[in-house]
Scaffold this active site. Structure first.
Site, PDB file in Angstrom:
ATOM      1  N   ASP A 327       0.794  -1.302   0.111  1.00 57.59           N
ATOM      2  CA  ASP A 327       0.120   0.039   0.044  1.00 57.59           C
ATOM      3  C   ASP A 327       0.987   1.248   0.130  1.00 57.59           C
ATOM      4  O   ASP A 327       1.986   1.028   0.598  1.00 57.59           O
ATOM      5  CB  ASP A 327      -0.819   0.049   1.339  1.00 57.59           C
ATOM      6  N   ASP A 634      -4.797  -3.429   4.900  1.00 56.32           N
ATOM      7  CA  ASP A 634      -5.351  -3.042   6.245  1.00 56.32           C
ATOM      8  C   ASP A 634      -6.716  -3.224   6.546  1.00 56.32           C
ATOM      9  O   ASP A 634      -7.293  -3.209   7.596  1.00 56.32           O
ATOM     10  CB  ASP A 634      -4.794  -1.497   6.623  1.00 56.32           C
ATOM     11  N   ASP A 638      -9.267  -6.527   2.492  1.00 54.31           N
ATOM     12  CA  ASP A 638      -8.047  -7.071   1.817  1.00 54.31           C
ATOM     13  C   ASP A 638      -7.959  -8.360   2.381  1.00 54.31           C
ATOM     14  O   ASP A 638      -6.779  -9.072   1.791  1.00 54.31           O
ATOM     15  CB  ASP A 638      -6.839  -6.092   2.518  1.00 54.31           C
TER      16      ASP A 638
HETATM   17  P1  ATP Z   1      -3.473   2.808   0.335  1.00 57.17           P
HETATM   18  O1  ATP Z   1      -4.209   1.722  -0.553  1.00 57.17           O
HETATM   19  O2  ATP Z   1      -2.188   3.101  -0.562  1.00 57.17           O
HETATM   20  O3  ATP Z   1      -3.399   2.770   1.530  1.00 57.17           O
HETATM   21  P2  ATP Z   1      -5.222   5.020   0.252  1.00 57.17           P
HETATM   22  O4  ATP Z   1      -5.483   4.750   1.724  1.00 57.17           O
HETATM   23  O5  ATP Z   1      -4.852   6.467  -0.135  1.00 57.17           O
HETATM   24  O6  ATP Z   1      -4.458   4.112  -0.380  1.00 57.17           O
HETATM   25  P3  ATP Z   1      -8.092   4.820   0.468  1.00 57.17           P
HETATM   26  O7  ATP Z   1      -7.993   5.148   1.639  1.00 57.17           O
HETATM   27  O8  ATP Z   1      -8.896   3.788  -0.110  1.00 57.17           O
HETATM   28  O9  ATP Z   1      -6.575   4.682  -0.253  1.00 57.17           O
HETATM   29  O10 ATP Z   1      -8.432   6.284  -0.189  1.00 57.17           O
HETATM   30  C1  ATP Z   1      -8.654   6.428  -1.563  1.00 57.17           C
HETATM   31  C2  ATP Z   1      -9.104   7.841  -1.766  1.00 57.17           C
HETATM   32  O11 ATP Z   1     -10.351   7.961  -1.185  1.00 57.17           O
HETATM   33  C3  ATP Z   1      -8.290   8.877  -1.527  1.00 57.17           C
HETATM   34  O12 ATP Z   1      -7.270   9.290  -2.452  1.00 57.17           O
HETATM   35  C4  ATP Z   1      -9.274  10.097  -1.004  1.00 57.17           C
HETATM   36  O13 ATP Z   1      -9.526  10.882  -2.438  1.00 57.17           O
HETATM   37  C5  ATP Z   1     -10.661   9.467  -0.499  1.00 57.17           C
HETATM   38  N1  ATP Z   1     -10.332   9.222   0.937  1.00 57.17           N
HETATM   39  C6  ATP Z   1      -9.503   8.703   1.885  1.00 57.17           C
HETATM   40  N2  ATP Z   1      -9.864   9.072   2.979  1.00 57.17           N
HETATM   41  C7  ATP Z   1     -11.038   9.494   2.904  1.00 57.17           C
HETATM   42  C8  ATP Z   1     -12.072   9.827   4.056  1.00 57.17           C
HETATM   43  N3  ATP Z   1     -11.934   9.518   5.196  1.00 57.17           N
HETATM   44  N4  ATP Z   1     -12.966  10.581   3.745  1.00 57.17           N
HETATM   45  C9  ATP Z   1     -13.525  10.699   2.327  1.00 57.17           C
HETATM   46  N5  ATP Z   1     -12.708  10.385   1.141  1.00 57.17           N
HETATM   47  C10 ATP Z   1     -11.525   9.893   1.508  1.00 57.17           C
END
Ligand code: ATP
Length: 908
Positions: A327, A634, A638
């Site tokens: 990730d 996480d 997954d």
């Molecule tokens: P990784 O898989 O590398 O951990 P990530 O944690 O960035 O990736 P997600 O958490 O699924 O992936 O987030 C994807 C997208 O969702 C982010 O780019 C953001 O635009 C949006 N996002 C993340 N957190 C929030 C939140 N708490 N509320 C609303 N939108 C969110």
């Protein structure tokens, strides 16, 4: 019988438990904990010590030795009987002690994996160990949590629970707060959640009604999976090899006996001694015990590097990993989010400051300071960020800390920088309902009471694609609504993402009539976009180094992220991943069939906007290409990818319980660098096991050859069975054990990964064992014959032969510290206190063996002269010199082969 919890109204439940929706205070919780006891189930009773000790005797070799002891007692060879029995007891004791050490190493790790839970205490949501829960506590469940106790729900938001662990039903059950019929079956009690089940979607709050053994889980006396302490493929391979060897040796010993008695006409007693000597010499007694210790020491070393192994075989698999899929957020990056840009419909604002301290100003491109009040659109955007938010920032001991999701915390900090606290915002527009963030739909929405009292306002935040698709309008700085200009927002989103910033879009919608509840569908249309927010999340420096280290070690690193493709590409480039290649997105993965995906995974290092199903397909495609895959995860979704991967790696800090339970390894610090460290240790453990086997087998080989030569050439036995047993016991428990403590070689991460499933017994291994066995035999038998020739007593000659083997082993122990590399340097000769200590202890034991009168009486040994010791040392040195020379030759051959291979590949 009073009404069961699931049939009560939630209010009544709280009253009956003397609790409230705001939770307990710490003092009351402590009182209840003292009264009710911890929330844990009895651990499976570990076997009693005497039973574990007895079990050590259940071993083919020990059976053979005990059998031999009985026969020798009939022959009235009392000393042999005593030594055989002594060896049996010492062997069992060694096994018992080693097993205990391995157990306690794993126990300490088990406690690192104790489940946590979020609970309301003293008016705040805090993270506590699940063992400290008491009836009356109010627990917050979010998707991915394992339900920590039996709960009666007092709030549920699309909460779905997988109850398979309890009911066997594989489809998740939707929960609600409404009471159900008193007689409902467990699977139908929608108002309650039960310990051991898993939240797979949504959110909810529940009041604890039963803990520990009072829970349904406790009642059926089921136990959840803890650390798996099964053996590993390598241990099984060795155990199988040991059994096979024992059988061969027994047959050989029996044949020798028959041959001697029937063909040569020796006395049965004489031949029996020979056969016992042969069996004792050839069976590698210490093998399993030392290997278990090596593995558990490896597990401990990994834990020190923040990688907690849940399944032992992972230690080995780590050493042959060829691809790590990681990730991005939090693993490769620091997960310390700061808003840097707010892009509106008509201008872009830069935000100063780093980290969570609310210090920094808002400025436009020309440096003019901007206030929140200067524009209604900006004010509404910042409010949306603060209100559509489940996190907290607070000051503790002079530093700013957060509780919850760092992305959301960054928005709270933005609010504070603009002079808007979460409390003030909530007071103005109280929250009525929420649709929580899930990584599948990538947005979060909250419903608020509008200050005009008649309407409701829905606030939406999420990935720009998700939010824009719900927007029909945009709001400019003069507070005018216009139809949404998708092309403009797309362009601005790409610009911001290309700087490596993480993106969020903020939008709102007002509605009437007021219903007070928010459905998933309410977040799909009629919104007005307010702004895009660009959030920086810098790469972890140690992760950048670790990526480089992995590349050097022949391991590919793939970044799989939910973030925007351009953000992913830029962060990837900063980490040396996927430079010059466009990332592949989740949507593109969906359009590919399995064959095409297999091709794409070899070429691409960065995957963006990917969700958990994509991860699963990527693991499969990589494995179909023959790769050994480690995959991080996480979230609850997954779990399938983690289970499927060769090494599933879960995040210890930010990961859900569901992910941890599917993983083979848990990272205590969520850091990619810890995976690389675990791979390094994994390779080290495998090396140490190899080194130990390479060290031990020639000892047995050498002794066996000496005995065989004596039988074949009808010589006096150069070592009695008792002496052979002495050698094995004295050396395994000192010299052999030292190798388990060998530090991982510095060069392990400069080699290619070990081919998976490769047998330990490669042709090179067999050669090395054979060569050293012959060397040991030559020294020992040669000196024995030389002594006899020069007219000394058999006792002295035998003592020389025994010492020759042991001293040769001491020298060979140094050789064995490095399999291919020379040990002729300071580190190689003096670097390990364990090796030096083991040699010293072993030398002391040999002096005792040679000079102590009672040892002479038991083992038939005799004092040696200085000249004898000179010869013995000479034999040891011979082994050392030849073994180092062999390594030198092997290194040259390997190097020239490698050169040939690389010039061949350059030509083709
Ligand atoms: P990784 O898989 O590398 O951990 P990530 O944690 O960035 O990736 P997600 O958490 O699924 O992936 O987030 C994807 C997208 O969702 C982010 O780019 C953001 O635009 C949006 N996002 C993340 N957190 C929030 C939140 N708490 N509320 C609303 N939108 C969110």
């Amino acid at each position: 019988m009073s009404t069961p919890w699931h049939a009560l109204e939630s209010g009544e439940t709280l009253t009956r438990l003397d609790a409230s929706a705001a939770g307990l205070d710490s003092a009351e919780a402590a009182r209840r904990l003292a009264e009710r006891g911890p929330n844990s189930l009895p651990t499976p009773r570990s076997d009693r010590w005497w039973w574990r000790l007895l079990r050590q005797f259940h071993n083919v070799l020990l059976y053979v030795m005990m059998g031999a002891a009985i026969v020798t007692s009939f022959l009235e060879h009392w000393i042999d009987t005593a030594v055989l029995l002594g060896a049996v007891v010492v062997n069992a004791l060694i096994g018992f002690i080693q097993e205990g050490r391995a157990e306690s190493a794993l126990d300490s790790i088990r406690s690192m994996l104790a489940p946590h839970t979020r609970v309301r205490r003293d008016g705040r949501i805090v993270d506590i160990g699940a063992v400290d829960l008491v009836p009356g506590d109010v627990v917050r469940l979010v998707s991915g949590d394992r339900v920590p106790a039996d709960l009666r729900l007092i709030r549920a938001r699309d909460l779905r629970i997988d109850e398979a662990a309890l009911t066997g039903e594989s489809l998740p059950v939707e929960k609600s707060t409404l009471p159900v019929d008193e007689d409902s079956e467990l699977g139908d009690r929608r108002s309650s959640c039960y310990a051991g089940t898993v939240a797979v979607f949504g959110q909810g709050d529940g009041v604890v009604v039963a803990t520990g053994t009072d829970t349904e889980l406790g009642r059926i006396n089921a136990l959840l999976t803890g650390i798996d302490t099964t053996t590993t493929p390598l241990l099984r391979q060795i155990a199988g090899f040991g059994r096979w060897l024992a059988a061969v040796i027994l047959v050989a010993a029996a044949a020798t006996y028959a041959f001697g008695v029937v063909v040569r006409g020796e006395t049965p007693a004489e031949m029996f001694t020979m056969a016992v000597a042969l069996a004792a010499s050839a069976i590698p007694e210490g093998l399993p015990a030392v290997m278990t210790v090596t593995l558990s020491l490896g597990v401990q070393r990994m834990a020190q590097r923040h990688a907690v192994v849940r399944r032992l075989p992972a230690v080995e698999t780590l050493g042959s990993v060829t691809v790590i899929c990681s990730d991005k957020t939090g693993t490769l990056t620091r997960n310390e989010m700061t808003v840097q840009k707010v892009v509106g419909a008509s201008r872009t604002i830069d935000v100063g400051g780093v980290g969570y301290a609310p210090v920094g100003t808002l400025t436009t491109g020309d440096g003019t300071t901007v206030t929140r009040e200067s524009s209604a659109a900006l004010d509404l955007a910042i409010r949306t960020g603060v209100l559509c938010n489940d996190s907290k920032v607070f000051e503790a001991d002079g530093s700013w800390e957060i509780d919850g999701d760092p992305t959301e915390a960054a928005l709270l900090v933005l609010g504070r920088k603009a002079g808007l606290s979460a409390d003030a915002a909530t007071a103005a527009w109280p929250r009525l309902d929420v649709v929580p963030f899930e990584s599948e739909h990538r947005f979060m929405a909250t419903l608020h009471r509008h200050d005009d009292g008649r309407r409701e306002r829905i606030l939406l935040k999420g990935a720009p694609e998700s939010v824009l698709s719900a927007c029909t309008h945009q709001l400019d700085d003069r507070n005018d609504q216009h139809p949404v200009d998708i092309a403009y927002w797309d362009r601005r989103a790409r610009e911001v993402a290309a700087q490596g910033l993480r993106l969020l879009a903020l939008a709102y919608r007002d509605r009437e009539p007021a219903t007070g509840t928010l459905e998933f569908e309410d977040a799909h249309q009629g919104f007005t976009i307010l702004a895009l927010v660009g959030i920086i999340d810098p790469p972890r420096e140690d992760a950048v180094v670790a990526v480089r280290e992995c590349h050097r070690a022949g391991i590919e690193v793939k970044m799989i992220t939910g973030d925007h493709a351009d953000t992913a590409a830029e962060i990837g480039a900063q980490m040396g991943l996927g430079v010059g290649r466009a990332p592949v997105t989740g949507a593109q993965i969906e359009a590919l069939d399995d064959t095409a995906l297999r091709h794409v995974v070899t070429e691409t290092d960065v995957f963006a906007r990917a969700s958990p199903e994509h991860k699963l397909r990527l693991v499969r495609a990589l494995q179909d290409n023959g790769e050994v895959v480690a995959m991080t995860g996480d979230g609850v979704n997954d779990a399938p990818a983690l289970t499927r991967a060769d090494v599933g790696v879960a995040m210890g800090e930010g990961g859900t319980e569901a992910a941890k339970e599917s993983a083979d390894m848990v990272l205590a610090d969520d850091n990619f660098a810890s995976i690389a460290a675990a791979v390094r240790e994994g390779r080290g453990v495998y090396d140490n096991i190899k080194k130990f086997v390479l060290f031990m087998l020639p000892t047995n080989g050498g002794e066996a050859l000496v005995v065989i030569a004596a039988i074949v050439f009808q010589l006096t036995l150069p070592m009695t069975p008792a002496q052979v047993l002495w050698i094995n016991l004295a050396t395994v428990s000192t010299l052999g054990l030292a190798l388990a403590f060998e530090p991982t070689e510095k060069t392990v991460m400069q080699r290619a990964p070990r081919p998976p499933g490769q047998s330990l017994m490669t042709p090179f291994f067999v050669w090395r064992v054979a060569m050293v066995s012959v060397l040991m035999m030559t020294g020992s038998l040669g000196l024995f014959l030389w002594e006899l020739e020069s007219g000394t007593s058999v006792e002295v000659a035998r003592t020389v032969a025994v010492n020759a083997i042991v001293v040769a082993e001491m020298f060979y122990l140094f050789n064995s510290r490095r399999i291919y590399n020379s040990v002729l340097d300071r580190e190689g000769m003096l670097g390990s206190p364990y090796v030096l200590g083991a040699v010293a202890v072993c030398a002391l034991l040999q002096l005792l063996f040679t000079y102590a009168p009672f040892m002479q009486a038991v083992f038939g040994s005799a004092a040696l002269t200085l000249a004898d010791w000179g010869k013995v040392l000479g034999a040891g040195l011979l082994v050392f010199v030849v073994a180092e020379s062999e390594k030198w030759v092997v290194r040259r051959v390997r190097r020239s082969r490698m050169r040939e291979r690389s010039s061949a590949s350059a030509l083709s």
